[in-house]
Design a protein around this motif. Structure first.
Motif, PDB file in Angstrom:
ATOM      1  N   LEU A 185       0.832  -1.201   0.000  1.00 48.92           N
ATOM      2  CA  LEU A 185       0.000   0.000   0.000  1.00 48.92           C
ATOM      3  C   LEU A 185       0.864   1.247   0.000  1.00 48.92           C
ATOM      4  O   LEU A 185       0.623   2.193  -0.761  1.00 48.92           O
ATOM      5  CB  LEU A 185      -0.915   0.000   1.222  1.00 48.92           C
ATOM      6  N   LEU A 186       1.883   1.281   0.850  1.00 53.78           N
ATOM      7  CA  LEU A 186       2.764   2.447   0.939  1.00 53.78           C
ATOM      8  C   LEU A 186       3.486   2.701  -0.374  1.00 53.78           C
ATOM      9  O   LEU A 186       3.795   3.848  -0.711  1.00 53.78           O
ATOM     10  CB  LEU A 186       3.778   2.247   2.065  1.00 53.78           C
ATOM     11  N   ALA A 187       3.723   1.631  -1.135  1.00 52.21           N
ATOM     12  CA  ALA A 187       4.483   1.770  -2.374  1.00 52.21           C
ATOM     13  C   ALA A 187       3.669   2.405  -3.499  1.00 52.21           C
ATOM     14  O   ALA A 187       4.220   3.132  -4.331  1.00 52.21           O
ATOM     15  CB  ALA A 187       4.995   0.402  -2.822  1.00 52.21           C
ATOM     16  N   ILE A 188       2.352   2.161  -3.536  1.00 51.89           N
ATOM     17  CA  ILE A 188       1.576   2.613  -4.702  1.00 51.89           C
ATOM     18  C   ILE A 188       0.730   3.860  -4.434  1.00 51.89           C
ATOM     19  O   ILE A 188       0.219   4.462  -5.384  1.00 51.89           O
ATOM     20  CB  ILE A 188       0.660   1.487  -5.228  1.00 51.89           C
ATOM     21  N   MET A 189       0.598   4.267  -3.172  1.00 51.81           N
ATOM     22  CA  MET A 189      -0.257   5.414  -2.868  1.00 51.81           C
ATOM     23  C   MET A 189       0.550   6.703  -2.763  1.00 51.81           C
ATOM     24  O   MET A 189       1.630   6.724  -2.171  1.00 51.81           O
ATOM     25  CB  MET A 189      -0.993   5.188  -1.539  1.00 51.81           C
ATOM     26  N   ASP A 190      -0.013   7.789  -3.331  1.00 46.77           N
ATOM     27  CA  ASP A 190       0.594   9.090  -3.064  1.00 46.77           C
ATOM     28  C   ASP A 190       0.083   9.583  -1.709  1.00 46.77           C
ATOM     29  O   ASP A 190      -0.727   8.909  -1.058  1.00 46.77           O
ATOM     30  CB  ASP A 190       0.304  10.087  -4.184  1.00 46.77           C
ATOM     31  N   ASP A 191       0.535  10.747  -1.266  1.00 43.92           N
ATOM     32  CA  ASP A 191       0.213  11.197   0.090  1.00 43.92           C
ATOM     33  C   ASP A 191      -1.283  11.412   0.295  1.00 43.92           C
ATOM     34  O   ASP A 191      -1.828  11.065   1.348  1.00 43.92           O
ATOM     35  CB  ASP A 191       0.968  12.506   0.398  1.00 43.92           C
ATOM     36  N   LYS A 192      -1.972  11.992  -0.690  1.00 41.93           N
ATOM     37  CA  LYS A 192      -3.407  12.236  -0.548  1.00 41.93           C
ATOM     38  C   LYS A 192      -4.187  10.922  -0.480  1.00 41.93           C
ATOM     39  O   LYS A 192      -5.160  10.789   0.273  1.00 41.93           O
ATOM     40  CB  LYS A 192      -3.917  13.085  -1.715  1.00 41.93           C
ATOM     41  N   GLU A 193      -3.770   9.959  -1.276  1.00 42.30           N
ATOM     42  CA  GLU A 193      -4.441   8.653  -1.270  1.00 42.30           C
ATOM     43  C   GLU A 193      -4.180   7.914   0.035  1.00 42.30           C
ATOM     44  O   GLU A 193      -5.097   7.316   0.618  1.00 42.30           O
ATOM     45  CB  GLU A 193      -3.963   7.823  -2.468  1.00 42.30           C
ATOM     46  N   LEU A 194      -2.938   7.968   0.505  1.00 43.72           N
ATOM     47  CA  LEU A 194      -2.610   7.317   1.768  1.00 43.72           C
ATOM     48  C   LEU A 194      -3.361   7.980   2.918  1.00 43.72           C
ATOM     49  O   LEU A 194      -3.829   7.301   3.838  1.00 43.72           O
ATOM     50  CB  LEU A 194      -1.097   7.373   2.010  1.00 43.72           C
ATOM     51  N   GLU A 195      -3.484   9.295   2.862  1.00 44.54           N
ATOM     52  CA  GLU A 195      -4.245  10.009   3.882  1.00 44.54           C
ATOM     53  C   GLU A 195      -5.706   9.553   3.868  1.00 44.54           C
ATOM     54  O   GLU A 195      -6.323   9.352   4.921  1.00 44.54           O
ATOM     55  CB  GLU A 195      -4.166  11.514   3.629  1.00 44.54           C
ATOM     56  N   GLY A 196      -6.268   9.358   2.687  1.00 36.53           N
ATOM     57  CA  GLY A 196      -7.642   8.891   2.585  1.00 36.53           C
ATOM     58  C   GLY A 196      -7.828   7.511   3.173  1.00 36.53           C
ATOM     59  O   GLY A 196      -8.811   7.243   3.876  1.00 36.53           O
ATOM     60  N   VAL A 197      -6.869   6.618   2.914  1.00 36.70           N
ATOM     61  CA  VAL A 197      -6.938   5.259   3.457  1.00 36.70           C
ATOM     62  C   VAL A 197      -6.842   5.274   4.984  1.00 36.70           C
ATOM     63  O   VAL A 197      -7.625   4.618   5.678  1.00 36.70           O
ATOM     64  CB  VAL A 197      -5.814   4.382   2.865  1.00 36.70           C
ATOM     65  N   MET A 198      -5.895   6.044   5.504  1.00 41.07           N
ATOM     66  CA  MET A 198      -5.726   6.091   6.958  1.00 41.07           C
ATOM     67  C   MET A 198      -6.910   6.781   7.643  1.00 41.07           C
ATOM     68  O   MET A 198      -7.298   6.406   8.750  1.00 41.07           O
ATOM     69  CB  MET A 198      -4.420   6.816   7.301  1.00 41.07           C
ATOM     70  N   ALA A 199      -7.501   7.773   6.970  1.00 36.56           N
ATOM     71  CA  ALA A 199      -8.697   8.411   7.531  1.00 36.56           C
ATOM     72  C   ALA A 199      -9.853   7.418   7.583  1.00 36.56           C
ATOM     73  O   ALA A 199     -10.644   7.409   8.542  1.00 36.56           O
ATOM     74  CB  ALA A 199      -9.081   9.625   6.681  1.00 36.56           C
TER      75      ALA A 199
END
Length: 296
Positions: A125-139
């Motif tokens: 997950l960390l490899a393919i997500m940009d910061d906004k996408e990772l933020e959305g997943v963690m939210a």
């Protein structure tokens, strides 16, 4: 936005309420038929105690089963910073952060309340997500904690388990009663108990998983809406879900017992299993998020 959250909460309450009523009805039927209602109460009480144990141990069990490793800020500043900022935004304590060494992109959260929260993301997950996408997943994951989803799933687990145990006890008791040839009444009792066992088995092994999946799906939609509200950017999570649909693969250490915890189904069920899937289809979730985004 708020109507989506309210609808998901309302539907979950209705589903659990109907299941509680069903469990109560089967227990009363058992007590009336057998003439020993206290036995049903004992069985349900035992299952509720077992469920309580699972509730408090859920976080530790999930971490152990997934192979996740706890990290500190220096281990992965990017993930830590995103989780920390989201926790501050929501006014929640900083959860424990874990990374799962697995190329399959996925993430999960657990914890009976915000004070005991755990969030985990795979290396994939960390490899393919940009910061906004990772933020959305963690939210989304913190949304599960904020909405006390572990509590809801544990209640459903206890209800299904209680009905399953009642079914097993009724079937065993029916054979015992039917085997006593010296009393004609025992034959009728055996048939009645067997009927209870069959009905309860159908509920536990067919309807139960469907109910569990339905509740889990509602909680996924609710966590999506909560995460979108936290970031004020639904497109981030929508884009992340599109990548999960494109790059998704089964986790190496996937377990059906904790599949409902992940943001995307970690097992990838076949056609015959989709009825029992703990996750709504990704396209439906993406569509809802973009509809929510148009209201901001």
């Amino acid at each position: 936005m708020y109507s989506a959250i309210a609808a998901n909460k309302r539907n979950t309450v209705i589903i659990i309420g109907l299941f509680v009523a069903l469990l109560t009805g089967i227990s009363l039927w058992w007590g009336y038929t057998s003439g020993n209602g206290s036995s049903a109460i004992f069985i349900v009480g035992f299952v509720l105690l077992y469920t309580l144990f699972q509730y408090y141990a859920a976080g530790s069990l999930a971490v152990a089963m997934s192979g996740a490793q706890e990290i500190q800020k220096s281990d992965n500043p990017r993930l830590w910073r995103i989780v920390e900022n989201l926790a501050i935004t929501e006014g929640m304590p900083m959860p424990k952060v874990y990374i799962i060494p697995d190329e399959a992109p996925n993430a999960f959260a657990t914890g009976r309340d915000p004070k005991h929260a755990i969030v985990a993301a795979t290396t994939g997950l960390l490899a393919i997500m940009d910061d906004k996408e990772l933020e959305g997943v963690m939210a989304h994951e913190l949304g599960h904690v904020k909405n006390y989803d572990i509590r809801v799933s544990t209640i459903v687990f206890g209800l299904v388990s209680a009905i399953g145990i009642l079914a097993d006890m009724a079937i065993r008791a029916s054979f015992f009663a039917g085997g006593r040839r010296d009393n004609r009444d025992d034959g009728g009792l055996g048939i009645a108990l067997l009927a209870i066992g069959i009905v309860a088995s159908i509920v536990a092994f067919l309807i139960g998983p469907i109910v569990s999946a339905a509740v889990s799906r509602q909680r996924e939609y609710l966590a999506d809406a909560t995460g979108a509200h936290t970031t004020r950017y639904p497109e981030g999570l929508a884009s992340a879900l599109e990548k999960l649909a494109q790059y998704g693969r089964p986790l190496r250490r996937a377990s059906s017992s904790m599949a409902h915890m992940y943001i995307s189904d970690p097992i990838k069920p076949g056609i015959t299993e989709r009825l029992f899937s703990t996750h709504p289809p990704l396209p439906a979730r993406i569509k809802r998020l973009r509809e929510i985004g148009s209201s901001f």
